[in-house]
Design a protein around this motif. Structure first.
Motif, mmCIF file in Angstrom:
data_model
loop_
_atom_site.group_PDB
_atom_site.id
_atom_site.type_symbol
_atom_site.label_atom_id
_atom_site.label_comp_id
_atom_site.label_asym_id
_atom_site.label_seq_id
_atom_site.Cartn_x
_atom_site.Cartn_y
_atom_site.Cartn_z
ATOM 1 N N UNK A 373 -92.569 -23.115 47.189
ATOM 2 C CA UNK A 373 -92.302 -23.833 45.933
ATOM 3 C C UNK A 373 -92.213 -25.342 46.131
ATOM 4 N N UNK A 374 -91.967 -25.792 47.339
ATOM 5 C CA UNK A 374 -91.858 -27.228 47.603
ATOM 6 C C UNK A 374 -93.205 -27.875 47.914
ATOM 7 N N UNK A 375 -94.250 -27.056 48.027
ATOM 8 C CA UNK A 375 -95.577 -27.598 48.344
ATOM 9 C C UNK A 375 -96.298 -28.033 47.064
ATOM 10 N N UNK A 376 -97.033 -29.134 47.152
ATOM 11 C CA UNK A 376 -97.815 -29.715 46.044
ATOM 12 C C UNK A 376 -96.944 -30.156 44.863
ATOM 13 N N UNK A 387 -102.307 -24.845 42.377
ATOM 14 C CA UNK A 387 -102.709 -24.936 43.793
ATOM 15 C C UNK A 387 -102.122 -23.795 44.610
ATOM 16 N N UNK A 388 -100.878 -23.482 44.374
ATOM 17 C CA UNK A 388 -100.229 -22.413 45.123
ATOM 18 C C UNK A 388 -100.872 -21.058 44.827
ATOM 19 N N UNK A 389 -101.188 -20.792 43.550
ATOM 20 C CA UNK A 389 -101.857 -19.541 43.185
ATOM 21 C C UNK A 389 -103.229 -19.447 43.841
ATOM 22 N N UNK A 390 -103.916 -20.578 43.916
ATOM 23 C CA UNK A 390 -105.250 -20.612 44.519
ATOM 24 C C UNK A 390 -105.193 -20.128 45.976
ATOM 25 N N UNK A 424 -101.148 -25.339 54.877
ATOM 26 C CA UNK A 424 -100.761 -25.749 53.526
ATOM 27 C C UNK A 424 -100.005 -27.075 53.545
ATOM 28 N N UNK A 425 -99.129 -27.275 54.513
ATOM 29 C CA UNK A 425 -98.389 -28.544 54.595
ATOM 30 C C UNK A 425 -99.341 -29.715 54.825
ATOM 31 N N UNK A 426 -100.393 -29.507 55.605
ATOM 32 C CA UNK A 426 -101.395 -30.548 55.837
ATOM 33 C C UNK A 426 -102.148 -30.862 54.547
ATOM 34 N N UNK A 427 -102.603 -29.812 53.827
ATOM 35 C CA UNK A 427 -103.347 -30.020 52.579
ATOM 36 C C UNK A 427 -102.446 -30.654 51.519
ATOM 37 N N UNK A 428 -101.194 -30.241 51.458
ATOM 38 C CA UNK A 428 -100.257 -30.790 50.472
ATOM 39 C C UNK A 428 -100.061 -32.288 50.678
#
Length: 456
Positions: A373-376, A387-390, A424-428
């Motif tokens: 939940x803290x990403x993007x 983005x998270x659903x993707x 994910x942390x890198x993409x975020x």
């Protein structure tokens, strides 16, 4: 006519009876005092015991130590007895004896007259200058401290001993078996060697018990409540499942498969679902013991199909994709079939509900909800969820494409967790707007799919 020494012994015994109430009072005061002084030693102190010297023991000591030659009156003999009252501080292990002895210096001050005075009760004294531990006649050591208490201007002696459980046990054995045995012993030196060997073995036991105790106290409170560590519980459940699969598969299809890693996943699932947040895990544990015993005698056949009560649907896209795939193959791929037979046997409720709960837990093991939940979040509530659903869908579709039962093995789940978090942390961090994300989304999907597939 009797010997004079027996008249003297009778006088001392009568004086002991006469002063019994006084000695009982002093004994009570000492017990309460040392219980209070040792209250911070609750982890190592097992018990505080006491006794007033009995008539028989007194008679034996008067004769053995020849008090009848050294003292003219019964009062003098009583006053000279160092252990008129005996007090024992019993601790768990031999190493604790010295710890308790040293702690006495915190509560007694040096008077400069060979005695230390108690801070809490100025009428109580200990001779802490005596070398400790002391050597006994049998060649072994003991923490034995002379003390006295002033009561009504009279000095009443007591003896304080500090003993571990092993040393307390040995003292009792030695007293009852050796010293009270009045029969003639021929090989005295040999017997002493045997007794010494027994004592040495007891000290080995003491060290072994100390190792066990240290292991126990390192467990968390929850672990102690259910009687084993988290890892120990999981291993126990996994072994019970694996043994059950081997038994039932041999009985129904005539062979068995390697189910060890699947057993570990099911034990992890059981732990998360029923134990991790339970207020009474010990009750749940008993229920599982009983359930596995029941499964041993129940009939279930791996050669027959299994069904859900209704077609599987889930509002979460990840769970829906995974669930519908598993539903489609659970009676086609035999490895998946065995797995879900065991899942539904262990969880004997509604199959759809158990199936759904298992998928939800698998998702949390790959994609931790609070972290995700803290990403993007810089994109705002709607776009960040998009983005998270993707990425959740990418993971689900990739797992379906792989299809192997290895996708639920613990080592693979943890590897996917680490890979997914790092990626994910890198993409975020790289993504500043939803437009940036959409521009590279296909590349992101292909890259994540490739990384996950390479784990298998």
């Amino acid at each position: 006519m009797r010997l004079e020494l027996f008249d003297f012994i009778d006088q001392v015994s009568n004086l002991l009876d006469l002063n019994e109430p006084t000695f009982q009072y002093v004994e009570h005061v000492l017990i309460e005092l040392f219980e209070d002084l040792m209250k911070d030693k609750g982890e190592v102190l097992v018990n505080i015991s006491s006794r007033i010297k009995s008539k028989d023991s007194l008679k034996e000591k008067l004769i053995r130590n020849k008090y009848y030659l050294d003292f003219e009156t019964a009062d003098e003999a009583i006053d000279a007895l160092p252990d008129l009252i005996g007090l024992t501080l019993e601790c768990r292990f031999i190493s604790d004896e010295n710890d308790i002895f040293k702690s006495l210096y915190q509560h007694f001050l040096d008077t400069g007259n060979a005695s230390y005075q108690c801070v809490q009760n100025e009428n109580v004294f200990l001779e802490l200058n005596m070398p400790q531990p002391q050597l006994q006649r049998n060649g072994f050591t003991i923490y034995r401290i002379d003390g006295h208490m002033m009561f009504n201007q009279k000095k009443i002696n007591f003896e304080l001993q500090i003993k571990s459980l092993v040393h307390s046990f040995w003292s009792e054995v030695e007293h009852q078996v050796v010293y009270k045995n009045t029969q003639f012993v021929v090989y005295d030196a040999f017997m002493k060697n045997i007794l010494g060997s027994i004592r040495d073995n007891l000290e080995v036991v003491d060290r072994q018990l100390q190792i066990v105790y240290r292991q126990l106290i390192n467990q968390s409170q929850n672990d102690r409540e259910i009687g084993m560590t988290v890892d120990g519980f999981k291993v126990f459940i996994a072994k019970a499942i694996n043994d059950l699969v081997a038994l039932k598969m041999n009985n129904t299809v005539g062979f068995t498969t390697d189910f060890r890693k699947c057993s570990s996943v099911l034990s992890q699932y059981i732990y998360i679902k029923d134990f991790a947040s339970s207020e009474h895990p010990q009750y749940k544990m008993v229920e599982y013991f009983e359930h596995f015993n029941l499964l041993q005698i129940m009939d279930f056949d791996f050669s027959y199909p299994i069904y859900l009560e209704k077609n599987y649907e889930h509002p979460d896209p990840f769970c829906n994709i995974i669930g519908q795939y598993w539903e489609s193959i659970m009676n086609i791929d035999f490895e998946w079939h065995v797995f879900f037979v065991m899942l539904f046997a262990i969880e004997p409720g509604n199959n759809v509900q158990d199936f759904s709960k298992f998928i939800e837990i698998i998702k949390t093991l790959i994609i931790p909800p609070s972290w995700y939940l803290s990403q993007f979040e810089q994109l705002g509530q709607i776009d960040s969820q998009k983005c998270r659903d993707f990425f959740s869908l990418v993971v689900a579709k990739t797992l379906v494409k792989i299809g192997k039962i290895e996708i639920i093995h613990e080592d693979k789940l943890f590897s996917m967790l680490d890979l997914f978090r790092d990626y994910i942390e890198l993409i975020s961090l790289r993504t500043e707007t939803i437009e940036d994300f959409e521009e590279f989304s296909k590349d992101y999907a292909m890259s994540l799919e490739r990384k996950i597939t390479n784990l298998f």
